[in-house]
Design an enzyme around this catalytic site. Structure first.
Site, PDB file in Angstrom:
ATOM      1  N   LYS A  61       0.854  -1.178   0.000  1.00  0.00           N
ATOM      2  CA  LYS A  61       0.000   0.000   0.000  1.00  0.00           C
ATOM      3  C   LYS A  61       0.893   1.232   0.000  1.00  0.00           C
ATOM      4  O   LYS A  61       1.615   1.489   0.961  1.00  0.00           O
ATOM      5  CB  LYS A  61      -0.887  -0.007   1.242  1.00  0.00           C
ATOM      6  CG  LYS A  61      -1.741   1.251   1.357  1.00  0.00           C
ATOM      7  CD  LYS A  61      -2.740   1.141   2.476  1.00  0.00           C
ATOM      8  CE  LYS A  61      -3.538   2.421   2.596  1.00  0.00           C
ATOM      9  NZ  LYS A  61      -4.594   2.328   3.594  1.00  0.00           N
ATOM     10  N   LYS A 116      -2.164  -1.717  -3.861  1.00  0.00           N
ATOM     11  CA  LYS A 116      -2.994  -0.513  -3.873  1.00  0.00           C
ATOM     12  C   LYS A 116      -2.131   0.734  -3.903  1.00  0.00           C
ATOM     13  O   LYS A 116      -1.161   0.796  -3.147  1.00  0.00           O
ATOM     14  CB  LYS A 116      -3.825  -0.555  -2.595  1.00  0.00           C
ATOM     15  CG  LYS A 116      -4.617   0.666  -2.285  1.00  0.00           C
ATOM     16  CD  LYS A 116      -5.235   0.496  -0.931  1.00  0.00           C
ATOM     17  CE  LYS A 116      -5.866   1.804  -0.543  1.00  0.00           C
ATOM     18  NZ  LYS A 116      -6.387   1.813   0.770  1.00  0.00           N
TER      19      LYS A 116
END
Ligand code: PBG
Length: 324
Positions: A195, A249
């Protein structure tokens, strides 16, 4: 063999032939739809930066889940927006908190829908940070204790999969242990393993109701866009800690990382097409620079081609309606 014996256009002459030779396909089972639920609101409230996305009340939630299921989706990702926020984010592990109530309600009406819940403090803290703050700094280890309580409380309420998104070091191991001790050894952990500290989360802050209060950034715990090897080490470490599946992500600027993790591990991988990616496509479509449906279809295929098994996207209902 080469031209003229070899002609690539033989593969492309009709829709049926193109479909025959397609290397990846999109299916409604690939998609996970994010849903925002707000405590103490009586009708859905539009998120202005995310056209078509709403903060739902517990009442409108069931209609939203019904519409999601109708479009062929059986996996949802819940984000809660509590009424009460404090520096510790204590409403996150309240047995009658917003996610806990929502999970029980969904499971009652739709027992076969897979309910995933974001496990982070940022929606619950008055300062909007992802953990416990001490002298202006985030205390990683104190935050782990909170994440354990949230995960157990979610599992008790019927949440199927816990998704720690705060990037606290050690969070997967802490949550795994807490779930074991609380009698939930079979609850999977879907870790936001890769992330990035990304500008593309901008509209999410509005959707999660943290837009105005949050000051600062998340660069102490989320990874910098320049980092590839470090991101891979982090993913491998999450696997060692006990992650059952991994998220990459944002998706589109990090397709290389989806491919990299795919080649290095055999865990299920989910790509997250985040709020900024969605808002960007919406804005371009509004400005009539391209056909929206063709554009998001192309982006979603790219995630699968890169190696994602599933895709978390605000376009989930739209793409599934298109596929039907
Ligand atoms: C943290 C969380 C965020 C997103 C999902 N979980 C925000 C952040 O880390 O700053 C972003 C998702 C999106 O932009 O669509 N709870």
């Amino acid at each position: 063999m080469t031209f003229p014996d070899l002609r690539f256009q033989r593969y492309r002459q009709t829709p049926a032939l193109r479909d025959f030779f397609a290397e990846v396909h999109l299916h409604s089972r690939d998609f996970i739809y994010p849903i925002f639920i707000k405590e103490e609101c009586d009708k859905p409230e539009a998120v202005l930066s995310l056209p078509g996305i709403y903060q739902h009340s517990l009442h409108s939630l069931i209609d939203e889940v019904a519409a999601t299921v109708d479009s062929g989706i059986n996996k949802i990702l819940l984000f809660g927006i509590p009424k009460h926020k404090d520096p510790q984010g204590s409403s996150s592990f309240d047995g009658n908190g917003i996610i806990q109530k929502a999970a029980r309600l969904i499971k009652k009406h739709y027992p076969n829908v897979v309910v995933i819940a974001d496990c982070c403090l940022c929606e619950y803290t008055s300062h909007g940070h992802c953990g416990i703050m001490e002298n202006g700094c985030l205390n990683n280890d104190a935050t782990l204790g909170m994440l354990k309580k949230i995960a157990v409380s979610y599992a008790h309420s019927g949440v199927d999969i816990i998704a720690p998104s705060g990037r606290m070091d050690g969070s997967v191991a802490a949550i795994r242990l807490a779930l074991e001790e609380a009698g939930h050894p079979l609850t999977p952990i879907m870790s936001y393993a890769i992330k990035y500290a990304s500008a593309f989360y901008g509209p999410f802050r509005d959707a999660a109701g943290a837009g105005s209060v949050f000051k600062g950034d998340r660069k102490h715990h989320q990874i910098a866009p320049s980092q590839r090897r470090e991101a891979l080490r982090q993913a491998m470490d999450d696997i060692q800690q006990g992650a059952d599946m991994l998220i990459v992500k944002p998706g589109m600027p990090y397709l290389d990382m989806i491919r990299d993790v795919r080649e290095r591990c055999s865990l299920p991988i989910s790509a997250y097409q985040v709020s900024g990616e969605y808002a960007m496509l919406k804005a371009a479509a509004k400005a009539q620079v391209f056909d929206e449906k063709a554009a998001f279809h192309e982006c979603l295929l790219a995630y699968k081609r890169a190696g994602a098994d599933t895709i978390i996207t605000y376009y989930a209902k739209d793409i599934c309606q298109q596929l039907q």
